[in-house]
Design a protein around this motif. Structure first.
Motif, mmCIF file in Angstrom:
data_model
loop_
_atom_site.group_PDB
_atom_site.id
_atom_site.type_symbol
_atom_site.label_atom_id
_atom_site.label_comp_id
_atom_site.label_asym_id
_atom_site.label_seq_id
_atom_site.Cartn_x
_atom_site.Cartn_y
_atom_site.Cartn_z
ATOM 1 N N SER A 70 0.826 -1.207 0.000
ATOM 2 C CA SER A 70 0.000 0.000 0.000
ATOM 3 C C SER A 70 0.863 1.261 0.000
ATOM 4 C CB SER A 70 -0.948 0.008 1.191
ATOM 5 O OG SER A 70 -0.220 -0.013 2.400
ATOM 6 N N ILE A 71 1.953 1.247 0.757
ATOM 7 C CA ILE A 71 2.847 2.408 0.797
ATOM 8 C C ILE A 71 3.510 2.609 -0.564
ATOM 9 C CG2 ILE A 71 4.923 3.368 1.878
ATOM 10 C CD1 ILE A 71 2.450 3.335 3.682
ATOM 11 N N HIS A 72 3.925 1.525 -1.192
ATOM 12 C CA HIS A 72 4.549 1.612 -2.517
ATOM 13 C C HIS A 72 3.562 2.199 -3.533
ATOM 14 C CE1 HIS A 72 7.078 0.547 -5.902
ATOM 15 N NE2 HIS A 72 6.032 -0.032 -6.467
ATOM 16 N N LEU A 73 2.323 1.729 -3.496
ATOM 17 C CA LEU A 73 1.326 2.232 -4.430
ATOM 18 C C LEU A 73 0.987 3.695 -4.174
ATOM 19 C CD1 LEU A 73 -1.067 -0.844 -4.658
ATOM 20 C CD2 LEU A 73 0.625 -0.083 -6.325
ATOM 21 N N ILE A 74 0.956 4.091 -2.911
ATOM 22 C CA ILE A 74 0.697 5.493 -2.581
ATOM 23 C C ILE A 74 1.817 6.380 -3.113
ATOM 24 C CG2 ILE A 74 0.595 7.157 -0.671
ATOM 25 C CD1 ILE A 74 -0.997 5.008 0.884
ATOM 26 N N HIS A 75 3.065 5.939 -2.964
ATOM 27 C CA HIS A 75 4.199 6.727 -3.464
ATOM 28 C C HIS A 75 4.164 6.837 -4.986
ATOM 29 C CE1 HIS A 75 6.812 5.929 0.359
ATOM 30 N NE2 HIS A 75 5.880 6.858 0.557
ATOM 31 N N MET A 76 3.839 5.763 -5.653
ATOM 32 C CA MET A 76 3.774 5.798 -7.114
ATOM 33 C C MET A 76 2.617 6.689 -7.584
ATOM 34 S SD MET A 76 6.249 4.206 -8.462
ATOM 35 C CE MET A 76 7.247 4.805 -7.117
ATOM 36 N N ARG A 77 1.484 6.613 -6.901
ATOM 37 C CA ARG A 77 0.361 7.471 -7.274
ATOM 38 C C ARG A 77 0.709 8.941 -7.057
ATOM 39 N NH1 ARG A 77 -4.357 7.899 -3.381
ATOM 40 N NH2 ARG A 77 -3.104 9.670 -2.777
ATOM 41 N N ALA A 78 1.352 9.235 -5.947
ATOM 42 C CA ALA A 78 1.729 10.622 -5.667
ATOM 43 C C ALA A 78 2.734 11.133 -6.698
ATOM 44 C CB ALA A 78 2.306 10.732 -4.260
ATOM 45 N N ALA A 79 3.676 10.284 -7.094
ATOM 46 C CA ALA A 79 4.659 10.699 -8.104
ATOM 47 C C ALA A 79 3.983 10.943 -9.449
ATOM 48 C CB ALA A 79 5.746 9.638 -8.241
ATOM 49 N N ALA A 80 3.076 10.060 -9.834
ATOM 50 C CA ALA A 80 2.380 10.228 -11.110
ATOM 51 C C ALA A 80 1.518 11.488 -11.091
ATOM 52 C CB ALA A 80 1.526 8.996 -11.409
ATOM 53 N N GLN A 81 0.820 11.716 -10.001
ATOM 54 C CA GLN A 81 -0.006 12.922 -9.908
ATOM 55 C C GLN A 81 0.852 14.176 -9.910
ATOM 56 O OE1 GLN A 81 -2.275 12.069 -6.366
ATOM 57 N NE2 GLN A 81 -4.066 11.459 -7.555
ATOM 58 N N ALA A 82 1.985 14.135 -9.240
ATOM 59 C CA ALA A 82 2.879 15.291 -9.224
ATOM 60 C C ALA A 82 3.395 15.594 -10.625
ATOM 61 C CB ALA A 82 4.043 15.043 -8.276
ATOM 62 N N PHE A 83 3.712 14.555 -11.392
ATOM 63 C CA PHE A 83 4.175 14.784 -12.752
ATOM 64 C C PHE A 83 3.080 15.425 -13.597
ATOM 65 C CE2 PHE A 83 5.181 13.919 -17.111
ATOM 66 C CZ PHE A 83 6.548 14.157 -17.164
ATOM 67 N N VAL A 84 1.868 14.937 -13.477
ATOM 68 C CA VAL A 84 0.761 15.487 -14.269
ATOM 69 C C VAL A 84 0.485 16.931 -13.863
ATOM 70 C CG1 VAL A 84 -1.707 15.294 -14.731
ATOM 71 C CG2 VAL A 84 -0.272 13.260 -14.779
ATOM 72 N N ILE A 85 0.477 17.214 -12.573
ATOM 73 C CA ILE A 85 0.260 18.594 -12.107
ATOM 74 C C ILE A 85 1.388 19.502 -12.593
ATOM 75 C CG2 ILE A 85 0.112 20.073 -10.052
ATOM 76 C CD1 ILE A 85 -2.404 18.435 -10.592
ATOM 77 N N GLY A 86 2.614 19.001 -12.555
ATOM 78 C CA GLY A 86 3.742 19.774 -13.069
ATOM 79 C C GLY A 86 3.601 20.062 -14.551
ATOM 80 N N ALA A 87 3.207 19.059 -15.329
ATOM 81 C CA ALA A 87 3.022 19.263 -16.767
ATOM 82 C C ALA A 87 1.893 20.258 -17.032
ATOM 83 C CB ALA A 87 2.733 17.931 -17.451
ATOM 84 N N MET A 88 0.819 20.177 -16.243
ATOM 85 C CA MET A 88 -0.269 21.133 -16.411
ATOM 86 C C MET A 88 0.179 22.551 -16.074
ATOM 87 S SD MET A 88 -3.458 18.939 -14.869
ATOM 88 C CE MET A 88 -4.473 20.371 -14.633
ATOM 89 N N THR A 89 0.969 22.684 -15.017
ATOM 90 C CA THR A 89 1.459 24.007 -14.621
ATOM 91 C C THR A 89 2.357 24.603 -15.692
ATOM 92 O OG1 THR A 89 1.326 23.336 -12.308
ATOM 93 C CG2 THR A 89 2.683 25.270 -12.818
#
Length: 106
Positions: A70-89
């Motif tokens: 669960s911790i691994h999946l949370i970290h991967m989800r957070a990284a993917a979301q951060a990348f998408v938010i960064g690309a949107m910004t």
């Protein structure tokens, strides 16, 4: 009476044929994606980055060590979301630059 009804029906069918065509549904999803990519070039970058981070997370799933799943999946989800938010910004910043500073004022 029957002839009059036929004339009315013919008039109705002729009046509905105005020559205006409805938008065709022949445009496939690939051409829509290419058109949207031209309008907003950072959207495909965000999608590709998200897919790359998810693929990397799945690849590293076996060798995660003592980390809980669960911790691994949370970290991967957070990284993917951060990348998408960064690309949107970056995309919003780029579009603001194009709109306000790159265009000569008339």
């Amino acid at each position: 009476v029957e002839q009059r009804i036929l004339q009315i029906l013919q008039a109705i069918t002729m009046s509905t044929d105005t020559g205006v065509s409805l938008p065709s549904y022949e445009e496939d999803q690939g051409s829509k994606l290419i058109q949207k990519a031209k309008e907003a070039p950072f959207v495909p970058v965000g999608i590709a980055g998200f897919a790359a981070i998810v693929a990397y997370g799945l690849y590293k799933l076996k060798g995660r060590g003592n980390t809980k799943m669960s911790i691994h999946l949370i970290h991967m989800r957070a990284a993917a979301q951060a990348f998408v938010i960064g690309a949107m910004t970056v995309g919003i910043g780029y579009s603001m630059y194009q709109e306000f500073w790159a265009k000569p004022k008339t």
